[in-house]
Write a protein that holds these residues in place. Structure first.
Motif, PDB file in Angstrom:
ATOM      1  N   ASN A  66       0.952  -1.060  -0.251  1.00  0.00           N
ATOM      2  CA  ASN A  66      -0.124   0.303  -0.318  1.00  0.00           C
ATOM      3  C   ASN A  66       0.742   1.091   0.105  1.00  0.00           C
ATOM      4  O   ASN A  66       0.551   2.293  -0.713  1.00  0.00           O
ATOM      5  CB  ASN A  66      -0.602   0.262   1.204  1.00  0.00           C
ATOM      6  CG  ASN A  66      -2.200  -0.937   0.904  1.00  0.00           C
ATOM      7  OD1 ASN A  66      -2.313  -0.831  -0.167  1.00  0.00           O
ATOM      8  ND2 ASN A  66      -3.594  -1.141   2.061  1.00  0.00           N
ATOM      9  N   ARG A  94       0.765   4.102  -3.184  1.00  0.00           N
ATOM     10  CA  ARG A  94       0.480   5.446  -2.921  1.00  0.00           C
ATOM     11  C   ARG A  94       1.715   6.565  -3.411  1.00  0.00           C
ATOM     12  O   ARG A  94       0.639   7.095  -3.788  1.00  0.00           O
ATOM     13  CB  ARG A  94       0.116   5.885  -1.732  1.00  0.00           C
ATOM     14  CG  ARG A  94       0.722   5.592  -0.160  1.00  0.00           C
ATOM     15  CD  ARG A  94       0.628   6.151   0.760  1.00  0.00           C
ATOM     16  NE  ARG A  94       1.441   5.979   1.607  1.00  0.00           N
ATOM     17  CZ  ARG A  94       1.938   6.206   2.688  1.00  0.00           C
ATOM     18  NH1 ARG A  94       0.489   6.841   3.261  1.00  0.00           N
ATOM     19  NH2 ARG A  94       2.790   7.386   4.191  1.00  0.00           N
ATOM     20  N   SER A  95       2.975   5.717  -3.528  1.00  0.00           N
ATOM     21  CA  SER A  95       4.317   6.745  -3.417  1.00  0.00           C
ATOM     22  C   SER A  95       4.308   6.424  -5.264  1.00  0.00           C
ATOM     23  O   SER A  95       5.784   7.300  -5.724  1.00  0.00           O
ATOM     24  CB  SER A  95       4.793   7.322  -3.050  1.00  0.00           C
ATOM     25  OG  SER A  95       4.241   8.024  -1.613  1.00  0.00           O
TER      26      SER A  95
END
Ligand code: UTP
Length: 218
Positions: A183, A187-188
């Motif tokens: 996760n 997200r990055s």
């Protein structure tokens, strides 16, 4: 250095894999700078299982595991001749990186693994890759001990997440990633490269951004 954050799986500290630990240390000496997160390995598992038998709660078992990761990180740091402390948080690690251009750490707080720490450190340092140096050479489409399991060279974050959550994969299967790490990576947009510590020259190809044998999650 703007290279990857390296997550060194604690299994390299197993008695039978000592030569790979020495080789890893020899090779990383030649790198310009590094951000290295060290896992707990056998000592973490041993201490946690003893403490569990004494009835300690999960939070405290994690605290025990964190101490083991820091012990291993201290060993790697001393083997590299570094006279610096092992940072206890990502913020401390970022500050240390600014001063020393290198950092070696273990875990931070209960509730996750050193893989998650390596992804958070990559976010904080704006690194686009984490190399997970571990005890498997690839991610496999099923438990690698099952006949016919196939190597996966490239996989998306969402397919890797599906694999982890899939019920087909039995408990104890060798899966070198956890959901939280995925996760954070997703997200990055941080790539995760999975390589085996048992092939050090290949692992350092991945670390140095060269073509390597292993799995890329992106
Ligand atoms: P590891 O991250 O090394 O666990 O930390 P692991 O992934 O099971 O083992 P290897 O290293 O890949 O073989 C050992 C234990 O320490 C605690 C957890 O209990 C973890 O299982 N830990 C570690 C934390 O609670 N927080 C951390 O930030 C790191």
């Amino acid at each position: 250095m703007s290279g990857p954050v390296i997550s060194l799986g604690g299994s390299i500290f197993s008695k039978t894999d000592e030569k790979y630990l020495s080789e890893f240390i020899e090779r990383i000496k030649d790198e310009d700078g590094y951000a290295l997160v060290v896992g707990g390995g056998p000592i973490a598992r041993e201490q946690i299982s003893k403490l569990r038998m004494m009835g300690a709660k999960e939070y405290y078992l994690d605290m025990m595991g964190i101490q083991a990761t820091r012990l291993n990180a201290t060993m790697v740091s001393l083997a590299l001749g570094n006279l610096m402390d092992v940072p206890k948080s990502i913020d401390e690690a970022v500050r240390m990186m600014k001063v020393y251009k290198r950092v070696i750490m273990g875990g931070t707080e209960p509730g996750h693994t050193t893989d998650a720490v390596s992804l958070l450190l990559a976010e904080a340092l704006s690194r686009d890759t984490v190399v997970n140096v571990t005890n498997v050479d690839y991610l496999y489409d099923k438990d690698p001990t099952v006949k016919g399991a196939k190597k996966i060279k490239n996989i998306t974050y969402s397919d890797a997440t599906k694999m982890i959550t899939s019920e087909k994969r039995g408990a104890g299967a060798n899966f070198p990633l956890d959901i939280l790490s995925l996760n954070i990576a997703r997200r990055s947009g941080i790539k995760i490269k999975i390589v085996s510590f048992r092939d050090p020259s290949n692992a350092f190809k991945a670390i140095n951004g060269k073509k390597f044998e292993g799995t890329t999650v992106s």
